[in-house]
Design a protein around this motif. Structure first.
Motif, PDB file in Angstrom:
ATOM      1  N   ASP A  57       1.037  -1.310  -0.027  1.00 48.53           N
ATOM      2  CA  ASP A  57      -0.008   0.382  -0.181  1.00 48.53           C
ATOM      3  C   ASP A  57       0.738   1.415  -0.338  1.00 48.53           C
ATOM      4  OD1 ASP A  57      -2.424  -1.335  -0.230  1.00 48.53           O
ATOM      5  OD2 ASP A  57      -2.509  -1.097   2.365  1.00 48.53           O
ATOM      6  N   HIS A  60       2.352   1.528  -3.678  1.00 46.50           N
ATOM      7  CA  HIS A  60       1.405   2.557  -4.238  1.00 46.50           C
ATOM      8  C   HIS A  60       1.105   3.749  -4.332  1.00 46.50           C
ATOM      9  CE1 HIS A  60      -0.244  -1.396  -6.945  1.00 46.50           C
ATOM     10  NE2 HIS A  60       0.277  -1.794  -5.477  1.00 46.50           N
ATOM     11  N   GLU A  61       1.017   4.375  -2.627  1.00 47.32           N
ATOM     12  CA  GLU A  61       0.500   5.395  -2.451  1.00 47.32           C
ATOM     13  C   GLU A  61       2.064   6.378  -2.502  1.00 47.32           C
ATOM     14  OE1 GLU A  61       0.421   8.136   1.530  1.00 47.32           O
ATOM     15  OE2 GLU A  61      -0.225   6.469   1.594  1.00 47.32           O
ATOM     16  N   GLU A  62       3.169   5.861  -2.746  1.00 53.63           N
ATOM     17  CA  GLU A  62       4.747   7.247  -3.406  1.00 53.63           C
ATOM     18  C   GLU A  62       4.378   6.386  -4.673  1.00 53.63           C
ATOM     19  OE1 GLU A  62       8.032   4.481  -1.678  1.00 53.63           O
ATOM     20  OE2 GLU A  62       7.226   4.717  -0.335  1.00 53.63           O
ATOM     21  N   ALA A  63       4.347   5.970  -5.184  1.00 54.94           N
ATOM     22  CA  ALA A  63       3.725   5.802  -6.952  1.00 54.94           C
ATOM     23  C   ALA A  63       2.952   6.378  -7.710  1.00 54.94           C
ATOM     24  CB  ALA A  63       3.827   4.650  -7.815  1.00 54.94           C
ATOM     25  N   GLY A  64       1.810   6.542  -6.530  1.00 56.34           N
ATOM     26  CA  GLY A  64      -0.007   7.441  -7.779  1.00 56.34           C
ATOM     27  C   GLY A  64      -0.478   6.607  -7.962  1.00 56.34           C
ATOM     28  N   SER A  65      -0.013   5.332  -7.447  1.00 63.73           N
ATOM     29  CA  SER A  65      -1.036   3.954  -8.330  1.00 63.73           C
ATOM     30  C   SER A  65      -2.310   3.815  -6.939  1.00 63.73           C
ATOM     31  CB  SER A  65      -0.220   2.733  -9.171  1.00 63.73           C
ATOM     32  OG  SER A  65       0.906   2.411  -7.537  1.00 63.73           O
ATOM     33  N   GLU A  66      -2.855   2.350  -7.578  1.00 67.10           N
ATOM     34  CA  GLU A  66      -3.419   2.018  -6.380  1.00 67.10           C
ATOM     35  C   GLU A  66      -3.492  -0.222  -7.038  1.00 67.10           C
ATOM     36  OE1 GLU A  66      -8.102   2.248  -8.132  1.00 67.10           O
ATOM     37  OE2 GLU A  66      -7.178   3.975  -7.742  1.00 67.10           O
TER      38      GLU A  66
END
Length: 67
Positions: A57, A60-66
């Motif tokens: 999680d 994903h937050e760092e990458a701006g993805s989900e």
């Protein structure tokens, strides 16, 4: 150290302890998947999975993805 790095470090320590246990004792699938209360592996899978999902999680937050 970032929270993510701390979680990864904790996971690596857990893996190291698991490998040491496995080399000394072997691992019965019952003890891995459904250990008795108080067994050295009691809670291992759940704790490791929770840490891994937290790291996923965060990534994903760092990458701006989900996921």
């Amino acid at each position: 150290m970032s929270d993510k790095a701390a979680k990864i470090k904790e996971m690596l320590e857990m893996q190291k302890k698991f490998i040491e246990y496995e080399h000394k004792n072997g691992v019965d699938p019952k003890d891995y998947f459904k250990p008795d209360s108080g067994h050295e592996l009691d809670g291992y899978r759940q704790t490791y999975m929770e840490l891994a999902m937290e790291v996923v999680d965060m990534a994903h937050e760092e990458a701006g993805s989900e996921r």
